[in-house]
Design a protein around this motif. Structure first.
Motif, PDB file in Angstrom:
ATOM      1  N   ASP A  75      42.078   4.505  39.512  1.00  0.00           N
ATOM      2  CA  ASP A  75      41.267   5.278  38.784  1.00  0.00           C
ATOM      3  C   ASP A  75      41.315   6.769  39.395  1.00  0.00           C
ATOM      4  O   ASP A  75      40.459   6.893  40.630  1.00  0.00           O
ATOM      5  CB  ASP A  75      39.900   4.636  39.099  1.00  0.00           C
ATOM      6  N   ASN A  76      41.729   7.841  38.894  1.00  0.00           N
ATOM      7  CA  ASN A  76      42.265   8.696  39.198  1.00  0.00           C
ATOM      8  C   ASN A  76      40.818   9.617  39.465  1.00  0.00           C
ATOM      9  O   ASN A  76      40.608  10.649  40.550  1.00  0.00           O
ATOM     10  CB  ASN A  76      42.935   9.742  38.392  1.00  0.00           C
ATOM     11  N   ALA A  77      39.654   9.327  38.555  1.00  0.00           N
ATOM     12  CA  ALA A  77      38.590  10.003  38.798  1.00  0.00           C
ATOM     13  C   ALA A  77      37.949   9.615  40.082  1.00  0.00           C
ATOM     14  O   ALA A  77      36.890  10.428  40.577  1.00  0.00           O
ATOM     15  CB  ALA A  77      37.413   9.677  37.562  1.00  0.00           C
ATOM     16  N   LYS A  78      38.041   8.410  40.706  1.00  0.00           N
ATOM     17  CA  LYS A  78      37.518   8.135  41.912  1.00  0.00           C
ATOM     18  C   LYS A  78      38.748   8.034  42.870  1.00  0.00           C
ATOM     19  O   LYS A  78      38.272   7.866  44.057  1.00  0.00           O
ATOM     20  CB  LYS A  78      37.300   6.586  41.944  1.00  0.00           C
ATOM     21  N   ASN A  79      39.749   8.901  42.556  1.00  0.00           N
ATOM     22  CA  ASN A  79      40.823   9.020  43.760  1.00  0.00           C
ATOM     23  C   ASN A  79      41.280   7.683  44.351  1.00  0.00           C
ATOM     24  O   ASN A  79      41.248   7.558  45.612  1.00  0.00           O
ATOM     25  CB  ASN A  79      40.485  10.052  44.487  1.00  0.00           C
ATOM     26  N   THR A  80      41.266   6.815  43.429  1.00  0.00           N
ATOM     27  CA  THR A  80      41.514   5.173  44.148  1.00  0.00           C
ATOM     28  C   THR A  80      42.607   4.572  43.364  1.00  0.00           C
ATOM     29  O   THR A  80      42.781   4.544  42.380  1.00  0.00           O
ATOM     30  CB  THR A  80      40.098   4.486  44.141  1.00  0.00           C
ATOM     31  N   VAL A  81      43.299   3.708  44.311  1.00  0.00           N
ATOM     32  CA  VAL A  81      44.393   2.689  43.846  1.00  0.00           C
ATOM     33  C   VAL A  81      44.027   1.505  44.173  1.00  0.00           C
ATOM     34  O   VAL A  81      43.634   1.217  45.241  1.00  0.00           O
ATOM     35  CB  VAL A  81      45.576   3.403  44.194  1.00  0.00           C
ATOM     36  N   TYR A  82      44.450   0.650  43.385  1.00  0.00           N
ATOM     37  CA  TYR A  82      43.923  -0.868  43.490  1.00  0.00           C
ATOM     38  C   TYR A  82      45.067  -1.778  43.335  1.00  0.00           C
ATOM     39  O   TYR A  82      46.048  -1.600  42.883  1.00  0.00           O
ATOM     40  CB  TYR A  82      42.909  -1.269  42.471  1.00  0.00           C
ATOM     41  N   LEU A  83      45.040  -2.961  44.017  1.00  0.00           N
ATOM     42  CA  LEU A  83      45.921  -4.042  43.711  1.00  0.00           C
ATOM     43  C   LEU A  83      45.134  -5.202  43.458  1.00  0.00           C
ATOM     44  O   LEU A  83      44.714  -5.574  44.580  1.00  0.00           O
ATOM     45  CB  LEU A  83      46.911  -4.102  45.000  1.00  0.00           C
ATOM     46  N   GLN A  84      45.226  -5.714  42.365  1.00  0.00           N
ATOM     47  CA  GLN A  84      44.667  -7.263  42.412  1.00  0.00           C
ATOM     48  C   GLN A  84      45.587  -8.167  42.486  1.00  0.00           C
ATOM     49  O   GLN A  84      46.855  -8.196  41.957  1.00  0.00           O
ATOM     50  CB  GLN A  84      44.187  -7.022  40.805  1.00  0.00           C
ATOM     51  N   MET A  85      45.274  -9.017  43.355  1.00  0.00           N
ATOM     52  CA  MET A  85      46.348 -10.172  43.808  1.00  0.00           C
ATOM     53  C   MET A  85      45.799 -11.749  43.373  1.00  0.00           C
ATOM     54  O   MET A  85      44.576 -11.850  43.850  1.00  0.00           O
ATOM     55  CB  MET A  85      46.515 -10.160  45.303  1.00  0.00           C
ATOM     56  N   ASN A  86      46.301 -12.173  42.242  1.00  0.00           N
ATOM     57  CA  ASN A  86      46.079 -13.601  42.143  1.00  0.00           C
ATOM     58  C   ASN A  86      47.003 -14.825  42.397  1.00  0.00           C
ATOM     59  O   ASN A  86      48.363 -14.182  42.758  1.00  0.00           O
ATOM     60  CB  ASN A  86      45.795 -13.525  40.420  1.00  0.00           C
ATOM     61  N   SER A  87      46.719 -15.839  42.372  1.00  0.00           N
ATOM     62  CA  SER A  87      47.592 -17.021  42.810  1.00  0.00           C
ATOM     63  C   SER A  87      48.344 -16.644  44.150  1.00  0.00           C
ATOM     64  O   SER A  87      49.519 -16.918  44.222  1.00  0.00           O
ATOM     65  CB  SER A  87      48.456 -17.036  41.419  1.00  0.00           C
TER      66      SER A  87
END
Length: 126
Positions: A75-87
């Motif tokens: 989310d470049n507006a929030k200056n944030t990168v995410y990593l969703q990790m499942n299983s």
């Protein structure tokens, strides 16, 4: 001064999920100017590529070991990168780092990362 900060790590049972976040703690870093990647390092092993995303978020890349289970987003507006990790699996246990790469389209090469976070521990119990 650029200081990336990861959060969201922890202890989870196999099959569970976690969501990691990476943001700059300062006010001058524009994450949108950088390709971003997640990497991990287990004890006694080298740091390895996990997932990467281009500046706009239009393309993503994954290591074979996490493909279909992990999702990188930004989310470049929030200056944030995410990593969703499942299983999650016990072999996913490691310290996870985010990195920012200005020189390439995708942040997949450990040696080309310009800025690193301090890391967040992910432990998956069997």
């Amino acid at each position: 001064q650029v200081q990336l900060v990861e959060s969201g790590g922890g202890l989870v049972q196999a099959g569970g999920s976690l969501r990691l976040s990476c943001a700059d703690s300062g006010r001058t870093f524009r994450f949108s100017n950088y390709a971003a990647g997640w990497f991990r390092q287990a004890p006694g092993k080298e740091r390895e590529f996990v997932a990467a995303i281009t500046r706009s978020g239009g393309a993503t890349y994954y290591a074979d070991s996490v493909k279909g289970r992990f999702t990188i987003s930004r989310d470049n507006a929030k200056n944030t990168v995410y990593l969703q990790m499942n299983s999650l699996k016990p072999e996913d246990t490691a310290v996870y780092y985010c990195g920012a790469d200005r020189s390439t389209r995708e942040a997949m090469d450990v040696s080309l990362i310009d800025y690193w976070g301090q890391g967040t521990q992910v432990t998956v119990s069997s």
